[in-house]
Design a protein around this motif. Structure first.
Motif, PDB file in Angstrom:
ATOM      1  N   ASP A 159      -1.792 -38.401 -52.295  1.00 56.30           N
ATOM      2  CA  ASP A 159      -2.324 -37.046 -52.061  1.00 56.30           C
ATOM      3  C   ASP A 159      -1.727 -36.041 -53.049  1.00 56.30           C
ATOM      4  N   ILE A 160      -0.452 -36.208 -53.328  1.00 61.90           N
ATOM      5  CA  ILE A 160       0.219 -35.304 -54.277  1.00 61.90           C
ATOM      6  C   ILE A 160      -0.397 -35.454 -55.671  1.00 61.90           C
ATOM      7  N   ILE A 161      -0.609 -36.695 -56.099  1.00 65.73           N
ATOM      8  CA  ILE A 161      -1.215 -36.955 -57.417  1.00 65.73           C
ATOM      9  C   ILE A 161      -2.583 -36.281 -57.524  1.00 65.73           C
ATOM     10  N   GLU A 162      -3.374 -36.348 -56.444  1.00 64.22           N
ATOM     11  CA  GLU A 162      -4.711 -35.734 -56.474  1.00 64.22           C
ATOM     12  C   GLU A 162      -4.651 -34.211 -56.575  1.00 64.22           C
ATOM     13  N   VAL A 176       3.359 -30.956 -51.958  1.00 62.58           N
ATOM     14  CA  VAL A 176       4.655 -31.644 -51.978  1.00 62.58           C
ATOM     15  C   VAL A 176       5.483 -31.208 -50.768  1.00 62.58           C
ATOM     16  N   ALA A 177       5.547 -29.886 -50.531  1.00 63.36           N
ATOM     17  CA  ALA A 177       6.349 -29.329 -49.433  1.00 63.36           C
ATOM     18  C   ALA A 177       5.867 -29.801 -48.060  1.00 63.36           C
ATOM     19  N   SER A 178       4.570 -30.133 -47.964  1.00 63.71           N
ATOM     20  CA  SER A 178       4.011 -30.553 -46.667  1.00 63.71           C
ATOM     21  C   SER A 178       4.395 -31.993 -46.302  1.00 63.71           C
ATOM     22  N   GLY A 179       5.035 -32.696 -47.246  1.00 67.86           N
ATOM     23  CA  GLY A 179       5.418 -34.078 -46.987  1.00 67.86           C
ATOM     24  C   GLY A 179       4.271 -35.057 -47.157  1.00 67.86           C
ATOM     25  N   ALA A 180       3.288 -34.667 -47.947  1.00 66.10           N
ATOM     26  CA  ALA A 180       2.107 -35.514 -48.177  1.00 66.10           C
ATOM     27  C   ALA A 180       2.492 -36.802 -48.904  1.00 66.10           C
ATOM     28  N   SER A 181       1.583 -37.770 -48.861  1.00 61.50           N
ATOM     29  CA  SER A 181       1.814 -39.049 -49.538  1.00 61.50           C
ATOM     30  C   SER A 181       1.757 -38.859 -51.054  1.00 61.50           C
ATOM     31  N   GLU A 182       2.303 -39.833 -51.779  1.00 58.49           N
ATOM     32  CA  GLU A 182       2.280 -39.780 -53.242  1.00 58.49           C
ATOM     33  C   GLU A 182       0.839 -39.688 -53.756  1.00 58.49           C
TER      34      GLU A 182
END
Length: 197
Positions: A122-125, A114-120
């Motif tokens: 990627d975060i879900i995975e 989340v902190a890295s600014g990843a896409s939704e």
């Protein structure tokens, strides 16, 4: 001592491998058998240790892009079975469920993702399912099982192994269980906070 349990089989499923090698070395010296999946299994074998694939216990490959690896009655039965319960023991024999005495988990890095600014997507995975379930199962059955819920606890287990060999007392296991529920609580709180946004 009452409540002392010997560690014979360890299930290891970790995201971060750093710091694991020293722990594996000691466990191997103590004759503990390793059971693992994917990258962790490859890492264990790269250090020269034998490691049984979880797939050989479950007879299922890792499926759905790695979303389902450890979620299986033979794995969770091996963790949750009560060693002093005759019915549990009979069912373990009937369904060829191996006893798992130690579970070492290091969860997918949800907060860092989340902190890295990843896409939704990627975060879900990075919402760990198998790992968190292993942590809860090991902690629930602390009477019989040692749960190491994050890499922060590798050193704690190593200290115990160096002092006592491959065995733990009930108070050791309860301490790990307490920390395990702390890890799962923190993890779910972080996921909940992200969804709330």
């Amino acid at each position: 001592m009452a409540g002392t349990k010997k560690i014979k089989t360890a299930l290891i499923s970790v995201f971060h491998k750093d710091g694991l090698d020293e722990l594996l070395k000691k466990l191997n010296e103590e004759g503990v058998k390793f059971l693992s999946t994917g990258g962790t299994q490859t890492f264990i074998e790269s250090l020269g240790y034998e490691c049984q694939a979880v797939e050989s216990v479950t007879s299922y490959p890792s499926i759905l892009g790695g979303r389902v690896k450890t979620l299986h009655p033979r794995i969770f039965g091996g963790i949750l079975a009560r060693r002093d319960n005759e019915g549990d023991q009979q069912q373990m024999a009937e369904y060829a469920i191996p006893e798992i005495d130690l579970v070492i988990v290091d969860l997918y890095p949800f907060e860092q993702t989340v902190a890295s600014g990843a896409s939704e997507a990627d975060i879900i995975e990075k919402i760990d399912i198998g790992g968190i379930s292993l942590i809860r199962a090991g902690a629930k059955n602390f009477k019989d099982v040692v749960i190491v819920p994050s890499k922060a606890e590798y050193g704690v287990l190593l200290d115990i192994l160096n002092k006592k060999g491959a065995q733990t007392d009930l108070e050791d296991r309860k301490m790990f269980a307490t920390r395990a529920f702390g890890v799962s609580s923190h993890y779910d709180t972080a996921i909940h906070a992200w969804f709330e946004k």
